[in-house]
Scaffold this motif. Structure first.
Motif, mmCIF file in Angstrom:
data_model
loop_
_atom_site.group_PDB
_atom_site.id
_atom_site.type_symbol
_atom_site.label_atom_id
_atom_site.label_comp_id
_atom_site.label_asym_id
_atom_site.label_seq_id
_atom_site.Cartn_x
_atom_site.Cartn_y
_atom_site.Cartn_z
ATOM 1 N N LEU A 114 69.357 23.469 76.795
ATOM 2 C CA LEU A 114 68.358 23.234 77.839
ATOM 3 C C LEU A 114 68.656 24.066 79.074
ATOM 4 C CD1 LEU A 114 65.882 21.592 78.833
ATOM 5 C CD2 LEU A 114 67.521 19.911 79.715
ATOM 6 N N PHE A 115 69.898 24.044 79.544
ATOM 7 C CA PHE A 115 70.211 24.773 80.779
ATOM 8 C C PHE A 115 70.190 26.282 80.575
ATOM 9 C CE2 PHE A 115 71.913 20.562 81.987
ATOM 10 C CZ PHE A 115 71.030 20.345 83.032
ATOM 11 N N ALA A 128 69.486 13.768 87.659
ATOM 12 C CA ALA A 128 69.577 12.842 86.538
ATOM 13 C C ALA A 128 69.872 11.454 87.077
ATOM 14 C CB ALA A 128 70.676 13.275 85.570
ATOM 15 N N GLY A 129 69.090 10.490 86.654
ATOM 16 C CA GLY A 129 69.330 9.090 86.990
ATOM 17 C C GLY A 129 69.968 8.414 85.796
ATOM 18 N N ILE A 130 71.112 7.768 86.005
ATOM 19 C CA ILE A 130 71.855 7.152 84.911
ATOM 20 C C ILE A 130 71.983 5.651 85.181
ATOM 21 C CG2 ILE A 130 74.020 7.120 83.625
ATOM 22 C CD1 ILE A 130 74.475 10.022 84.580
ATOM 23 N N GLU A 142 78.684 15.338 84.400
ATOM 24 C CA GLU A 142 79.732 15.985 85.193
ATOM 25 C C GLU A 142 80.262 17.244 84.502
ATOM 26 O OE1 GLU A 142 82.360 12.671 85.829
ATOM 27 O OE2 GLU A 142 81.085 11.874 87.441
ATOM 28 N N ARG A 143 80.356 17.223 83.180
ATOM 29 C CA ARG A 143 80.773 18.425 82.422
ATOM 30 C C ARG A 143 79.814 19.583 82.654
ATOM 31 N NH1 ARG A 143 82.063 15.300 78.135
ATOM 32 N NH2 ARG A 143 80.180 15.751 76.995
ATOM 33 N N PHE A 144 78.555 19.275 82.907
ATOM 34 C CA PHE A 144 77.551 20.319 83.122
ATOM 35 C C PHE A 144 77.338 20.630 84.595
ATOM 36 C CE2 PHE A 144 76.825 19.752 78.697
ATOM 37 C CZ PHE A 144 76.430 21.008 78.283
ATOM 38 N N GLY A 145 78.249 20.189 85.446
ATOM 39 C CA GLY A 145 78.193 20.560 86.850
ATOM 40 C C GLY A 145 77.388 19.634 87.739
ATOM 41 N N PHE A 146 76.918 18.518 87.210
ATOM 42 C CA PHE A 146 76.244 17.539 88.050
ATOM 43 C C PHE A 146 77.286 16.842 88.914
ATOM 44 C CE2 PHE A 146 73.021 18.001 84.840
ATOM 45 C CZ PHE A 146 71.820 17.646 85.448
ATOM 46 N N TYR A 168 72.613 11.833 90.082
ATOM 47 C CA TYR A 168 73.435 13.037 90.027
ATOM 48 C C TYR A 168 72.547 14.245 90.267
ATOM 49 C CZ TYR A 168 77.194 10.254 88.007
ATOM 50 O OH TYR A 168 78.181 9.332 87.820
ATOM 51 N N GLU A 169 73.114 15.314 90.840
ATOM 52 C CA GLU A 169 72.357 16.544 91.026
ATOM 53 C C GLU A 169 73.183 17.731 90.591
ATOM 54 O OE1 GLU A 169 71.186 17.102 95.108
ATOM 55 O OE2 GLU A 169 73.216 17.526 95.755
ATOM 56 N N LYS A 170 72.476 18.772 90.196
ATOM 57 C CA LYS A 170 73.098 20.016 89.731
ATOM 58 C C LYS A 170 72.366 21.185 90.381
ATOM 59 C CE LYS A 170 73.490 22.756 85.462
ATOM 60 N NZ LYS A 170 74.857 23.200 85.554
#
Length: 173
Positions: A114-115, A128-130, A142-146, A168-170
């Motif tokens: 996706l990224f 992303a809302g978790i 977090e692994r994807f930089g969020f 979370y934001e990226k």
């Protein structure tokens, strides 16, 4: 001698995936607070959602498929963050993995694809809302930089209780 497992394939979602995607999502609607939808969907009710994720542009749908069985193991999307024009360079991302396909790296494969796809788009941030608690999803993001930016406390009610959502934001720029 057993055969080697075949690599999971990730591709754009297509209309033929609608029934399987609906079944997968409905599991999370019925069984979890991961989504705040409370009523299951028919494939026809989900069709506008699928069609809102074309193969180009900032709003995408990626599916992970078992190459032997063609079973959909999960999906990831980027969708509008908010509907007002100033938010056009922000997307909300999400990933759903079939319950039996967890801990196989499917979510990681989906977000990677996706990224990579979004890297050429005019986008500035992903959000992303978790729903809490969900440590596995927090670790994936977090692994994807969020990075964690805050929590909406008791923002959703499902299954007779209130749930928090961590945001979370990226950076995509």
């Amino acid at each position: 001698m057993p055969s080697e497992p075949t690599e999971v394939q990730v591709r754009p979602g297509v209309e033929d995936d609608l029934e399987a995607l609906t079944t997968l999502y409905n599991h999370y609607v019925r069984e979890t607070a991961i989504t705040f939808d409370t009523a299951i969907f028919t494939p026809e009710e989900r069709r506008p959602w699928l069609l809102s994720h074309p193969e180009d542009g900032p709003y995408r749908l990626k599916v992970a498929v078992d190459p032997d069985s063609q079973e959909i193991l999960g999906y990831a999307t980027s969708s509008p963050f908010r509907m007002k024009p100033a938010y056009v360079t922000s997307v909300e991302t999400t990933v759903y993995v079939a319950p039996h396909a967890g801990r196989r790296g499917v979510g990681t494969l989906l977000y990677k694809a996706l990224f990579e796809t979004l890297s050429g788009e005019d986008l500035h941030r992903a959000y992303a809302g978790i729903a809490q608690p969900n440590e596995a999803s927090a670790r994936l993001h977090e692994r994807f930089g969020f990075r964690y930016v805050g929590t909406y406390r008791e923002v959703g009610r499902k299954f007779g209780r209130y749930w928090d959502v961590a945001w979370y934001e990226k950076d995509l720029a």
